[in-house]
Design a protein around this motif. Structure first.
Motif, PDB file in Angstrom:
ATOM      1  N   SER A 162      29.494  88.053  41.222  1.00 27.13           N
ATOM      2  CA  SER A 162      27.969  88.361  40.513  1.00 27.13           C
ATOM      3  C   SER A 162      28.690  88.779  38.687  1.00 27.13           C
ATOM      4  N   PHE A 163      29.979  89.899  38.556  1.00 28.80           N
ATOM      5  CA  PHE A 163      29.944  89.834  36.934  1.00 28.80           C
ATOM      6  C   PHE A 163      30.926  88.513  36.141  1.00 28.80           C
ATOM      7  N   LYS A 164      31.805  88.485  37.491  1.00 31.28           N
ATOM      8  CA  LYS A 164      33.532  87.479  36.716  1.00 31.28           C
ATOM      9  C   LYS A 164      32.837  86.236  36.383  1.00 31.28           C
ATOM     10  N   GLU A 165      31.873  85.412  36.613  1.00 32.65           N
ATOM     11  CA  GLU A 165      31.289  84.826  35.912  1.00 32.65           C
ATOM     12  C   GLU A 165      30.432  84.897  35.390  1.00 32.65           C
ATOM     13  N   GLU A 166      29.904  86.198  35.001  1.00 34.42           N
ATOM     14  CA  GLU A 166      29.017  86.067  33.805  1.00 34.42           C
ATOM     15  C   GLU A 166      30.081  86.046  31.998  1.00 34.42           C
ATOM     16  N   SER A 167      28.806  85.482  31.618  1.00 31.17           N
ATOM     17  CA  SER A 167      29.647  85.882  29.913  1.00 31.17           C
ATOM     18  C   SER A 167      30.477  86.801  29.565  1.00 31.17           C
ATOM     19  N   HIS A 168      31.614  86.172  28.800  1.00 26.12           N
ATOM     20  CA  HIS A 168      32.494  87.498  28.460  1.00 26.12           C
ATOM     21  C   HIS A 168      33.685  88.133  29.052  1.00 26.12           C
ATOM     22  N   TYR A 169      33.419  87.466  30.174  1.00 28.86           N
ATOM     23  CA  TYR A 169      33.994  88.296  30.959  1.00 28.86           C
ATOM     24  C   TYR A 169      35.126  87.957  30.954  1.00 28.86           C
ATOM     25  N   ASN A 170      35.497  86.874  31.168  1.00 28.89           N
ATOM     26  CA  ASN A 170      36.719  86.306  30.992  1.00 28.89           C
ATOM     27  C   ASN A 170      37.167  85.351  29.487  1.00 28.89           C
ATOM     28  N   GLY A 171      36.497  85.740  28.506  1.00 34.19           N
ATOM     29  CA  GLY A 171      36.801  85.269  27.247  1.00 34.19           C
ATOM     30  C   GLY A 171      35.887  83.993  26.965  1.00 34.19           C
ATOM     31  N   LEU A 172      34.870  83.675  28.165  1.00 35.48           N
ATOM     32  CA  LEU A 172      33.885  82.112  27.580  1.00 35.48           C
ATOM     33  C   LEU A 172      32.475  82.788  27.395  1.00 35.48           C
ATOM     34  N   LEU A 173      32.003  81.915  27.008  1.00 37.94           N
ATOM     35  CA  LEU A 173      30.221  82.633  27.817  1.00 37.94           C
ATOM     36  C   LEU A 173      29.792  81.336  29.331  1.00 37.94           C
ATOM     37  N   GLU A 174      28.397  81.924  29.567  1.00 35.31           N
ATOM     38  CA  GLU A 174      28.852  81.636  31.124  1.00 35.31           C
ATOM     39  C   GLU A 174      28.069  79.998  30.689  1.00 35.31           C
ATOM     40  N   TYR A 175      28.112  79.164  31.776  1.00 34.92           N
ATOM     41  CA  TYR A 175      27.540  77.886  32.447  1.00 34.92           C
ATOM     42  C   TYR A 175      26.090  78.363  32.097  1.00 34.92           C
ATOM     43  N   PRO A 176      24.875  76.807  31.789  1.00 30.84           N
ATOM     44  CA  PRO A 176      24.071  77.165  32.250  1.00 30.84           C
ATOM     45  C   PRO A 176      23.621  76.723  33.633  1.00 30.84           C
ATOM     46  N   ARG A 205      31.221  73.248  35.759  1.00 30.22           N
ATOM     47  CA  ARG A 205      30.462  74.810  35.873  1.00 30.22           C
ATOM     48  C   ARG A 205      31.570  75.183  34.436  1.00 30.22           C
ATOM     49  N   LEU A 206      32.930  74.767  34.739  1.00 26.10           N
ATOM     50  CA  LEU A 206      33.830  75.405  33.350  1.00 26.10           C
ATOM     51  C   LEU A 206      34.099  74.269  32.139  1.00 26.10           C
ATOM     52  N   ARG A 207      33.563  73.181  32.425  1.00 27.88           N
ATOM     53  CA  ARG A 207      33.248  72.592  31.477  1.00 27.88           C
ATOM     54  C   ARG A 207      32.281  72.660  30.551  1.00 27.88           C
ATOM     55  N   GLU A 208      31.133  73.269  30.825  1.00 33.31           N
ATOM     56  CA  GLU A 208      29.877  73.684  30.370  1.00 33.31           C
ATOM     57  C   GLU A 208      30.363  75.515  29.705  1.00 33.31           C
ATOM     58  N   SER A 209      31.227  75.632  30.241  1.00 29.80           N
ATOM     59  CA  SER A 209      31.008  77.074  30.312  1.00 29.80           C
ATOM     60  C   SER A 209      31.935  77.201  28.770  1.00 29.80           C
ATOM     61  N   ILE A 210      32.934  75.797  28.213  1.00 27.29           N
ATOM     62  CA  ILE A 210      33.880  76.177  27.324  1.00 27.29           C
ATOM     63  C   ILE A 210      32.594  75.557  26.631  1.00 27.29           C
ATOM     64  N   LYS A 211      31.979  74.399  26.956  1.00 29.39           N
ATOM     65  CA  LYS A 211      31.024  73.919  25.449  1.00 29.39           C
ATOM     66  C   LYS A 211      30.005  74.741  25.530  1.00 29.39           C
ATOM     67  N   ASN A 212      29.478  75.818  25.583  1.00 23.18           N
ATOM     68  CA  ASN A 212      28.778  76.748  25.433  1.00 23.18           C
ATOM     69  C   ASN A 212      29.423  77.121  24.632  1.00 23.18           C
ATOM     70  N   THR A 213      30.898  77.857  25.187  1.00 23.24           N
ATOM     71  CA  THR A 213      30.824  78.821  23.556  1.00 23.24           C
ATOM     72  C   THR A 213      31.696  78.100  22.681  1.00 23.24           C
ATOM     73  N   LEU A 214      32.151  76.745  22.445  1.00 21.32           N
ATOM     74  CA  LEU A 214      32.700  76.448  21.611  1.00 21.32           C
ATOM     75  C   LEU A 214      30.914  76.188  20.700  1.00 21.32           C
ATOM     76  N   GLN A 215      30.029  76.058  21.017  1.00 27.26           N
ATOM     77  CA  GLN A 215      29.072  74.978  20.365  1.00 27.26           C
ATOM     78  C   GLN A 215      27.809  76.840  19.591  1.00 27.26           C
TER      79      GLN A 215
END
Length: 247
Positions: A162-176, A205-215
């Protein structure tokens, strides 16, 4: 764990006891939340806790005696004292995880123009800021820490995921993310999320997470140690540029 909040407004902090994750953590005995009214240690019958600063200047400063005695009333050998201050290290998810590992943290909420600096120099372990702006007092900052730490305590959330996939927990923003209905006014949920193929969904989801962070927060990627899969995705996104919706 135990959190003690030293404040001039304990009733403000106590409001958080009744809501959401913090309330659950307290109810399940995962969190012991204590408030200490600094005015209980005031220097006179008028409950004075502030005075004019030496050397002049605008506003009033909180005095050393009430604060130190408030700290000493709750401090144990396993306690760490944190002062909510705009001069402190800016709070992030790594700091919340670090705070979670402590047995007892004491959050000092200042007010007025701040506190006598002898408190910071001799009784505070660390200063923490929640952002580069100024608030009336440290209570809101303390509540941010209480909320952020509570949801990391073991067993408070239904699952660590529930929290490990949230924004910032792993250094990336969460996927949409999306929910029902599948289509609304011509806007549809991505088909891959309806495919039932868990591996494809994970990769998407991983790709979208990285894309979200990049944007939105490319600065996060500067400090993020990427694994090989993440490096390949980032390289592909950058090479694709406009085709990947980045520009």
């Amino acid at each position: 764990m135990k959190i003690s909040v030293l404040t001039l407004f304990p009733e403000f902090i106590n409001k958080i006891r009744d809501f959401s994750i913090v309330g659950r953590a307290i109810g399940e005995g995962k969190l012991d939340l204590e408030t200490v009214d600094i005015r209980d240690f005031a220097i006179n019958k008028y409950l004075q806790v502030d005075d004019y600063p030496y050397g002049g200047g605008p506003g009033m400063l909180m005095q050393i005696k009430p604060i130190v005695e408030a700290i000493e009333s709750v401090k144990k050998n396993n306690s760490k004292v944190y002062y909510m201050s705009p001069q402190g290290e800016v709070l992030n998810q790594d700091k919340l995880k670090e705070l979670r590992s402590e047995e007892h943290i004491i959050l000092l909420s200042g007010h007025y123009e701040g506190i006598d600096n002898r408190v910071v120099e001799n009784y505070v372990d660390e200063e923490i800021s929640i952002g580069d702006y100024v608030l009336t007092g440290g209570e809101l900052a303390s509540m941010v820490i209480i909320d952020g730490v509570s949801r990391l305590l073991d067993g408070v959330l239904a699952s660590d995921e529930s929290f490990k996939e949230e924004s910032h927990y792993n250094g990336l923003l969460e996927y949409p993310q999306y929910t029902r209905p599948k289509e609304f006014r011509g806007f549809e949920v991505p088909d891959i999320l309806l495919s039932g193929d868990h591996e494809k969904i994970r990769k998407y989801r991983l790709r979208e997470s990285i894309k979200n962070t990049l944007q939105k927060r490319p600065d996060l990627l500067e400090n993020k140690i990427l694994n090989d899969e993440e490096k390949d995705i980032l390289k592909d996104l950058l090479e694709g540029g406009k085709d990947n919706g980045l520009y």
